[in-house]
Write a protein that holds these residues in place. Structure first.
Motif, PDB file in Angstrom:
ATOM      1  N   CYS A  99       0.866  -1.185   0.000  1.00 10.58           N
ATOM      2  CA  CYS A  99       0.000   0.000   0.000  1.00 10.58           C
ATOM      3  C   CYS A  99       0.896   1.226   0.000  1.00 10.58           C
ATOM      4  O   CYS A  99       1.007   1.918   1.031  1.00 10.58           O
ATOM      5  CB  CYS A  99      -0.919  -0.019   1.222  1.00 10.58           C
ATOM      6  SG  CYS A  99      -2.092  -1.372   1.190  1.00 10.58           S
ATOM      7  N   PRO A 100       1.554   1.499  -1.090  1.00 17.52           N
ATOM      8  CA  PRO A 100       2.605   2.529  -1.122  1.00 17.52           C
ATOM      9  C   PRO A 100       2.110   3.941  -0.842  1.00 17.52           C
ATOM     10  O   PRO A 100       2.896   4.796  -0.435  1.00 17.52           O
ATOM     11  CB  PRO A 100       3.166   2.402  -2.544  1.00 17.52           C
ATOM     12  CG  PRO A 100       2.058   1.817  -3.341  1.00 17.52           C
ATOM     13  CD  PRO A 100       1.362   0.876  -2.406  1.00 17.52           C
ATOM     14  N   ARG A 101       0.824   4.187  -1.048  1.00 23.90           N
ATOM     15  CA  ARG A 101       0.300   5.546  -0.812  1.00 23.90           C
ATOM     16  C   ARG A 101      -0.073   5.748   0.658  1.00 23.90           C
ATOM     17  O   ARG A 101      -0.372   6.868   1.068  1.00 23.90           O
ATOM     18  CB  ARG A 101      -0.906   5.813  -1.712  1.00 23.90           C
ATOM     19  CG  ARG A 101      -0.486   5.939  -3.191  1.00 23.90           C
ATOM     20  CD  ARG A 101      -1.679   5.894  -4.129  1.00 23.90           C
ATOM     21  NE  ARG A 101      -2.374   4.619  -4.100  1.00 23.90           N
ATOM     22  CZ  ARG A 101      -1.934   3.531  -4.680  1.00 23.90           C
ATOM     23  NH1 ARG A 101      -0.792   3.547  -5.338  1.00 23.90           N
ATOM     24  NH2 ARG A 101      -2.631   2.406  -4.596  1.00 23.90           N
ATOM     25  N   LEU A 102      -0.001   4.671   1.454  1.00 18.25           N
ATOM     26  CA  LEU A 102      -0.281   4.761   2.882  1.00 18.25           C
ATOM     27  C   LEU A 102       0.972   4.560   3.737  1.00 18.25           C
ATOM     28  O   LEU A 102       1.165   5.235   4.741  1.00 18.25           O
ATOM     29  CB  LEU A 102      -1.317   3.705   3.290  1.00 18.25           C
ATOM     30  CG  LEU A 102      -2.739   3.912   2.783  1.00 18.25           C
ATOM     31  CD1 LEU A 102      -3.626   2.760   3.225  1.00 18.25           C
ATOM     32  CD2 LEU A 102      -3.306   5.239   3.289  1.00 18.25           C
ATOM     33  N   THR A 103       1.783   3.615   3.364  1.00 15.81           N
ATOM     34  CA  THR A 103       2.962   3.283   4.160  1.00 15.81           C
ATOM     35  C   THR A 103       3.987   2.563   3.295  1.00 15.81           C
ATOM     36  O   THR A 103       3.643   1.868   2.347  1.00 15.81           O
ATOM     37  CB  THR A 103       2.567   2.391   5.350  1.00 15.81           C
ATOM     38  OG1 THR A 103       3.766   2.009   6.061  1.00 15.81           O
ATOM     39  CG2 THR A 103       1.861   1.124   4.891  1.00 15.81           C
ATOM     40  N   SER A 104       5.246   2.740   3.652  1.00 11.85           N
ATOM     41  CA  SER A 104       6.325   2.032   2.951  1.00 11.85           C
ATOM     42  C   SER A 104       6.785   0.806   3.729  1.00 11.85           C
ATOM     43  O   SER A 104       7.693   0.097   3.291  1.00 11.85           O
ATOM     44  CB  SER A 104       7.508   2.969   2.726  1.00 11.85           C
ATOM     45  OG  SER A 104       8.019   3.416   3.977  1.00 11.85           O
ATOM     46  N   SER A 105       6.165   0.555   4.878  1.00 13.77           N
ATOM     47  CA  SER A 105       6.678  -0.498   5.762  1.00 13.77           C
ATOM     48  C   SER A 105       5.826  -1.759   5.756  1.00 13.77           C
ATOM     49  O   SER A 105       6.072  -2.653   6.562  1.00 13.77           O
ATOM     50  CB  SER A 105       6.791   0.018   7.187  1.00 13.77           C
ATOM     51  OG  SER A 105       5.518   0.415   7.658  1.00 13.77           O
ATOM     52  N   TRP A 106       4.834  -1.839   4.882  1.00 11.10           N
ATOM     53  CA  TRP A 106       3.976  -3.021   4.838  1.00 11.10           C
ATOM     54  C   TRP A 106       3.976  -3.578   3.436  1.00 11.10           C
ATOM     55  O   TRP A 106       3.787  -2.846   2.457  1.00 11.10           O
ATOM     56  CB  TRP A 106       2.546  -2.643   5.243  1.00 11.10           C
ATOM     57  CG  TRP A 106       1.607  -3.800   5.314  1.00 11.10           C
ATOM     58  CD1 TRP A 106       1.368  -4.596   6.387  1.00 11.10           C
ATOM     59  CD2 TRP A 106       0.753  -4.282   4.273  1.00 11.10           C
ATOM     60  NE1 TRP A 106       0.417  -5.537   6.084  1.00 11.10           N
ATOM     61  CE2 TRP A 106       0.024  -5.378   4.781  1.00 11.10           C
ATOM     62  CE3 TRP A 106       0.535  -3.902   2.950  1.00 11.10           C
ATOM     63  CZ2 TRP A 106      -0.904  -6.093   4.036  1.00 11.10           C
ATOM     64  CZ3 TRP A 106      -0.385  -4.617   2.183  1.00 11.10           C
ATOM     65  CH2 TRP A 106      -1.090  -5.689   2.738  1.00 11.10           C
ATOM     66  N   GLY A 107       4.161  -4.872   3.359  1.00 10.25           N
ATOM     67  CA  GLY A 107       4.116  -5.529   2.062  1.00 10.25           C
ATOM     68  C   GLY A 107       4.479  -6.993   2.211  1.00 10.25           C
ATOM     69  O   GLY A 107       5.096  -7.395   3.210  1.00 10.25           O
ATOM     70  N   TYR A 108       4.065  -7.779   1.240  1.00  7.53           N
ATOM     71  CA  TYR A 108       4.333  -9.207   1.264  1.00  7.53           C
ATOM     72  C   TYR A 108       4.748  -9.672  -0.132  1.00  7.53           C
ATOM     73  O   TYR A 108       4.274  -9.144  -1.141  1.00  7.53           O
ATOM     74  CB  TYR A 108       3.087  -9.991   1.698  1.00  7.53           C
ATOM     75  CG  TYR A 108       2.720  -9.800   3.143  1.00  7.53           C
ATOM     76  CD1 TYR A 108       1.936  -8.735   3.546  1.00  7.53           C
ATOM     77  CD2 TYR A 108       3.165 -10.704   4.104  1.00  7.53           C
ATOM     78  CE1 TYR A 108       1.600  -8.556   4.868  1.00  7.53           C
ATOM     79  CE2 TYR A 108       2.827 -10.533   5.439  1.00  7.53           C
ATOM     80  CZ  TYR A 108       2.049  -9.458   5.802  1.00  7.53           C
ATOM     81  OH  TYR A 108       1.722  -9.289   7.120  1.00  7.53           O
TER      82      TYR A 108
END
Length: 119
Positions: A99-108
Motif C-alpha cells: 500500500c505505497p500511498r499509505l505506508t512504505s513499511s507493509w508488504g508481502y
C-alpha cells in the motif's frame, strides 16, 4: 496471516505465451496494489508490472505491449498474461502486495514461479 501464491510458470519457446496467477489470502488492512517482479540468476529483482485497486496499471518498458496485468472479479487474484516471450524474459517471477500511498513499511512477497524461455 497474509499469503501470496504464484502459479503458471513453465518452459516455453520464444514467441510463446504464459499466464501467471497470484492468489492473495488472509487479512489485509488496506486496498493494496499488486505488482509483479522478476529476478534472473545473478541479477537484481526488477519491476515488471503493477495494478492499483482502481485498475490503473503500469509496466516496465521492456514488457510494454507484450504483458498484460489484470484482476479477477473477486479481486484476490491477479494475472500476468505474457505474450511474445523472449529468452531475456527468463527469470523467477514474484508477486507482491503493498500500500505505497499509505505506508512504505507493509508488504508481502510470494514464493515465486519460474519462467524459462528457450530461443
Amino acid at each position: 496471516q497474509v499469503q501470496l501464491v504464484e502459479s503458471g510458470g513453465g518452459s516455453v519457446q520464444a514467441g510463446g505465451s504464459l499466464r501467471l496467477s497470484c492468489v492473495v489470502s488472509g487479512y489485509t488492512f488496506c486496498r493494496y496494489d499488486v505488482s509483479w517482479w522478476r529476478q534472473a540468476p545473478g541479477k537484481e529483482r526488477d519491476f515488471v508490472s503493477r495494478i492499483e485497486p482502481d485498475g490503473k496499471t503500469n509496466y516496465a518498458d521492456s514488457v510494454k505491449g507484450r504483458f498484460t496485468i489484470s484482476q479477477a472479479n473477486l479481486k484476490n487474484t491477479v494475472y500476468l498474461q505474457m505474450n511474445d516471450l523472449k529468452p531475456e524474459d527468463s527469470a523467477m517471477y514474484y508477486c507482491r502486495i503493498d500500500c505505497p500511498r499509505l505506508t512504505s513499511s507493509w508488504g508481502y512477497w510470494g514464493q515465486g514461479t519460474q519462467v524459462t524461455v528457450a530461443s
